[in-house]
Design a protein around this motif. Sequence first.
Motif, PDB file in Angstrom:
ATOM      1  N   ILE A 240       0.836  -1.208   0.000  1.00 53.00           N
ATOM      2  CA  ILE A 240       0.000   0.000   0.000  1.00 53.00           C
ATOM      3  C   ILE A 240       0.870   1.257   0.000  1.00 53.00           C
ATOM      4  CG2 ILE A 240      -1.658   1.342   1.357  1.00 53.00           C
ATOM      5  CD1 ILE A 240      -2.779  -1.417   2.331  1.00 53.00           C
ATOM      6  N   ALA A 241       1.892   1.270   0.846  1.00 55.52           N
ATOM      7  CA  ALA A 241       2.771   2.446   0.923  1.00 55.52           C
ATOM      8  C   ALA A 241       3.492   2.676  -0.399  1.00 55.52           C
ATOM      9  CB  ALA A 241       3.779   2.261   2.056  1.00 55.52           C
ATOM     10  N   ALA A 242       3.984   1.607  -1.007  1.00 52.43           N
ATOM     11  CA  ALA A 242       4.724   1.737  -2.263  1.00 52.43           C
ATOM     12  C   ALA A 242       3.809   2.202  -3.391  1.00 52.43           C
ATOM     13  CB  ALA A 242       5.368   0.407  -2.627  1.00 52.43           C
ATOM     14  N   PHE A 243       2.593   1.680  -3.430  1.00 55.48           N
ATOM     15  CA  PHE A 243       1.666   2.060  -4.497  1.00 55.48           C
ATOM     16  C   PHE A 243       1.241   3.522  -4.352  1.00 55.48           C
ATOM     17  CE2 PHE A 243      -2.469   2.247  -6.637  1.00 55.48           C
ATOM     18  CZ  PHE A 243      -2.142   1.680  -7.854  1.00 55.48           C
ATOM     19  N   GLU A 244       0.984   3.929  -3.105  1.00 58.47           N
ATOM     20  CA  GLU A 244       0.598   5.321  -2.883  1.00 58.47           C
ATOM     21  C   GLU A 244       1.735   6.269  -3.256  1.00 58.47           C
ATOM     22  OE1 GLU A 244      -0.729   5.372   1.158  1.00 58.47           O
ATOM     23  OE2 GLU A 244      -2.765   4.702   0.658  1.00 58.47           O
ATOM     24  N   ALA A 245       2.964   5.857  -2.966  1.00 59.35           N
ATOM     25  CA  ALA A 245       4.116   6.676  -3.343  1.00 59.35           C
ATOM     26  C   ALA A 245       4.252   6.748  -4.861  1.00 59.35           C
ATOM     27  CB  ALA A 245       5.383   6.102  -2.719  1.00 59.35           C
ATOM     28  N   ALA A 246       4.008   5.613  -5.533  1.00 62.35           N
ATOM     29  CA  ALA A 246       4.084   5.595  -7.000  1.00 62.35           C
ATOM     30  C   ALA A 246       3.006   6.483  -7.606  1.00 62.35           C
ATOM     31  CB  ALA A 246       3.947   4.159  -7.502  1.00 62.35           C
ATOM     32  N   ALA A 248       1.645   9.078  -6.283  1.00 64.06           N
ATOM     33  CA  ALA A 248       1.998  10.479  -6.044  1.00 64.06           C
ATOM     34  C   ALA A 248       2.980  10.997  -7.090  1.00 64.06           C
ATOM     35  CB  ALA A 248       2.573  10.636  -4.640  1.00 64.06           C
ATOM     36  N   GLU A 249       3.726  10.071  -7.678  1.00 66.42           N
ATOM     37  CA  GLU A 249       4.690  10.439  -8.718  1.00 66.42           C
ATOM     38  C   GLU A 249       4.118  10.246 -10.120  1.00 66.42           C
ATOM     39  OE1 GLU A 249       8.165   8.133  -7.961  1.00 66.42           O
ATOM     40  OE2 GLU A 249       8.602   9.111  -6.025  1.00 66.42           O
ATOM     41  N   GLY A 250       2.804   9.956 -10.186  1.00 63.49           N
ATOM     42  CA  GLY A 250       2.158   9.807 -11.478  1.00 63.49           C
ATOM     43  C   GLY A 250       2.332   8.448 -12.114  1.00 63.49           C
ATOM     44  N   GLN A 251       2.746   7.459 -11.327  1.00 62.29           N
ATOM     45  CA  GLN A 251       2.946   6.107 -11.843  1.00 62.29           C
ATOM     46  C   GLN A 251       1.727   5.230 -11.526  1.00 62.29           C
ATOM     47  OE1 GLN A 251       5.772   5.429 -13.640  1.00 62.29           O
ATOM     48  NE2 GLN A 251       6.269   7.594 -13.307  1.00 62.29           N
ATOM     49  N   GLY A 252       1.451   4.252 -12.392  1.00 64.62           N
ATOM     50  CA  GLY A 252       0.308   3.371 -12.196  1.00 64.62           C
ATOM     51  C   GLY A 252       0.633   2.066 -11.492  1.00 64.62           C
ATOM     52  N   VAL A 253       1.928   1.765 -11.362  1.00 60.66           N
ATOM     53  CA  VAL A 253       2.347   0.535 -10.693  1.00 60.66           C
ATOM     54  C   VAL A 253       3.531   0.834  -9.781  1.00 60.66           C
ATOM     55  CG1 VAL A 253       1.566  -0.975 -12.559  1.00 60.66           C
ATOM     56  CG2 VAL A 253       3.913  -0.123 -12.563  1.00 60.66           C
ATOM     57  N   ALA A 254       3.738  -0.074  -8.826  1.00 66.62           N
ATOM     58  CA  ALA A 254       4.898   0.018  -7.938  1.00 66.62           C
ATOM     59  C   ALA A 254       5.609  -1.331  -7.965  1.00 66.62           C
ATOM     60  CB  ALA A 254       4.469   0.372  -6.525  1.00 66.62           C
ATOM     61  N   VAL A 255       6.763  -1.394  -7.336  1.00 67.94           N
ATOM     62  CA  VAL A 255       7.513  -2.639  -7.232  1.00 67.94           C
ATOM     63  C   VAL A 255       7.857  -2.870  -5.763  1.00 67.94           C
ATOM     64  CG1 VAL A 255       9.582  -3.912  -7.890  1.00 67.94           C
ATOM     65  CG2 VAL A 255       8.479  -2.384  -9.553  1.00 67.94           C
ATOM     66  N   VAL A 256       7.501  -4.064  -5.260  1.00 66.36           N
ATOM     67  CA  VAL A 256       7.824  -4.453  -3.881  1.00 66.36           C
ATOM     68  C   VAL A 256       8.429  -5.844  -3.911  1.00 66.36           C
ATOM     69  CG1 VAL A 256       6.907  -4.970  -1.588  1.00 66.36           C
ATOM     70  CG2 VAL A 256       6.001  -3.029  -2.879  1.00 66.36           C
ATOM     71  N   ASP A 257       9.585  -5.997  -3.320  1.00 65.75           N
ATOM     72  CA  ASP A 257      10.287  -7.291  -3.300  1.00 65.75           C
ATOM     73  C   ASP A 257      10.463  -7.860  -4.703  1.00 65.75           C
ATOM     74  OD1 ASP A 257      10.267  -7.001  -0.554  1.00 65.75           O
ATOM     75  OD2 ASP A 257       8.610  -8.414  -0.232  1.00 65.75           O
ATOM     76  N   GLU A 262      -0.065  -3.686  -8.457  1.00 61.80           N
ATOM     77  CA  GLU A 262      -1.071  -2.915  -9.161  1.00 61.80           C
ATOM     78  C   GLU A 262      -2.284  -2.699  -8.260  1.00 61.80           C
ATOM     79  OE1 GLU A 262      -1.017  -4.015 -13.675  1.00 61.80           O
ATOM     80  OE2 GLU A 262      -0.925  -5.893 -12.530  1.00 61.80           O
ATOM     81  N   ASN A 263      -3.320  -2.072  -8.827  1.00 64.34           N
ATOM     82  CA  ASN A 263      -4.538  -1.791  -8.067  1.00 64.34           C
ATOM     83  C   ASN A 263      -5.104  -3.034  -7.393  1.00 64.34           C
ATOM     84  OD1 ASN A 263      -5.320   0.939  -8.005  1.00 64.34           O
ATOM     85  ND2 ASN A 263      -5.803   0.884 -10.192  1.00 64.34           N
ATOM     86  N   VAL A 266      -3.311  -3.990  -4.299  1.00 61.18           N
ATOM     87  CA  VAL A 266      -3.592  -3.059  -3.209  1.00 61.18           C
ATOM     88  C   VAL A 266      -4.958  -3.347  -2.597  1.00 61.18           C
ATOM     89  CG1 VAL A 266      -3.950  -0.617  -2.624  1.00 61.18           C
ATOM     90  CG2 VAL A 266      -2.081  -1.285  -4.156  1.00 61.18           C
ATOM     91  N   ALA A 267      -5.931  -3.697  -3.442  1.00 60.97           N
ATOM     92  CA  ALA A 267      -7.253  -4.045  -2.915  1.00 60.97           C
ATOM     93  C   ALA A 267      -7.161  -5.255  -1.992  1.00 60.97           C
ATOM     94  CB  ALA A 267      -8.213  -4.324  -4.068  1.00 60.97           C
ATOM     95  N   THR A 268      -6.396  -6.271  -2.405  1.00 63.26           N
ATOM     96  CA  THR A 268      -6.200  -7.453  -1.563  1.00 63.26           C
ATOM     97  C   THR A 268      -5.472  -7.078  -0.277  1.00 63.26           C
ATOM     98  OG1 THR A 268      -6.143  -8.922  -3.481  1.00 63.26           O
ATOM     99  CG2 THR A 268      -5.145  -9.742  -1.450  1.00 63.26           C
ATOM    100  N   ALA A 269      -4.478  -6.214  -0.386  1.00 61.69           N
ATOM    101  CA  ALA A 269      -3.715  -5.779   0.787  1.00 61.69           C
ATOM    102  C   ALA A 269      -4.622  -5.079   1.796  1.00 61.69           C
ATOM    103  CB  ALA A 269      -2.577  -4.857   0.361  1.00 61.69           C
ATOM    104  N   ARG A 270      -5.523  -4.251   1.286  1.00 62.87           N
ATOM    105  CA  ARG A 270      -6.445  -3.554   2.199  1.00 62.87           C
ATOM    106  C   ARG A 270      -7.396  -4.536   2.878  1.00 62.87           C
ATOM    107  NH1 ARG A 270      -5.370   1.707   1.560  1.00 62.87           N
ATOM    108  NH2 ARG A 270      -4.838   2.498  -0.527  1.00 62.87           N
ATOM    109  N   GLU A 271      -7.838  -5.569   2.152  1.00 69.48           N
ATOM    110  CA  GLU A 271      -8.687  -6.592   2.757  1.00 69.48           C
ATOM    111  C   GLU A 271      -7.946  -7.331   3.872  1.00 69.48           C
ATOM    112  OE1 GLU A 271     -10.129  -9.229  -0.232  1.00 69.48           O
ATOM    113  OE2 GLU A 271     -11.489  -7.759  -1.124  1.00 69.48           O
TER     114      GLU A 271
END
Length: 284
Positions: A240-246, A248-257, A262-263, A266-271
Motif C-alpha cells: 500500500i505504501a509503495a503504491f501510494e508513493a508511485a 503520487a509520482e504519477g505512476q500506475g504501478v509500484a515494485v515491492v520485493d 497494481e490496483n 492493493v485491494a487485496t492488501a487492504r482486505e
Amino acid sequence: MDPRTRPYRSVLYIPGSKPRALDKARQLPVDAVIFDLEDAVSPEEKENARATLAEALAAGGYGARMKIVRINGLDTDWGRADAAAAAQMDCDAVLLPKVDSPADLDALAEITGDMPLWAMMETPRGMLNAPAIAAHPRLQGMVMGTNDLAKELQCRYRADRLPMMAGLGLCLLAAKAEGVVIVDGVYNAFKDAEGLAAECEQGRDMGFDGKTLIHPAQVEIANAAFAPSEAEIDLAQRQIAAFEAAEAEGQGVAVVDGKIVENLHVATAREILAKADAIAALSE
C-alpha cells in the motif's frame, strides 16, 4: 460487516441439547458458533434441545460471535418446528442441512421470514446447483458438509481430499461469485493437530473463509491458519505504501520485493489489513 473481512476462522459446532457446552461456548475464542439441533442431538432429545437452546441464546453472553442455528431438514419430523423456533431465537442466521437447490431455501424462508439463511453443502445435487444456491437472496453463508459428501460420493479418504476437490471447488466458485461466506468442512481426528493444521492450510490456500470444528481443542489451530500472518500483514502495508508513493509520482504501478504491485494487489492488501483489524477487535 463485509464477509470478505469479517472473521470466520473458527466455526464450532455445539450441541443445542447440552447446557454445559452452550455455556462453555461463551468463553471460547471462536468467530462463530453453529448451535446444532441436527446431527449432534438424538431423536428423543430433539424437542427439549429446541427449548434448551432458545433459553441459552436468550440469556446472551456470546459477544461478537456469529450465532448460527442448524435445524433439522424440513423433510424430517422436527425441521419445520425447528425453523419456526429458530426464527424467534436470538441468533444471526439459520443453517439448513443438505441443501439441494434454491427451492429448499425458499421453503425455509417461508417459515423464517427475513432471517438470514446459511446452507449446508453436502450432496452431489447441491454441488451441481451451487451457483443457484449461492445466488439465493436470503443466503449469507455456505458450510461444506464433507462427511456427508464423502458418503454420497462413495469416495475413499485421502489426506489431500482429491476425491472431493470438484465439489469443494464448485462451491467456492459459487460463493465467491456471489460474495457469500464459505467455510470448510470438519476434520474428524480432533486429537491430530498436525493433520488439522495441514487441512486448514489447504482450505486457506483454496480461499475458504474458515473451518468448521467439532472440538474446542481445534480452535487455536484454525484461528492461526485463517488469520493473516505477520508476514502477510507486513507485505500488505509495504504494498500500500509503495503504491501510494508511485501514484503520487504519477505512476500506475509500484515494485515491492521485485514484484509488480497494481490496483488489484492493493485491494487485496487492504482486505488483509481490514481482516487483521477485525480479528483484533473480536479478540478484545
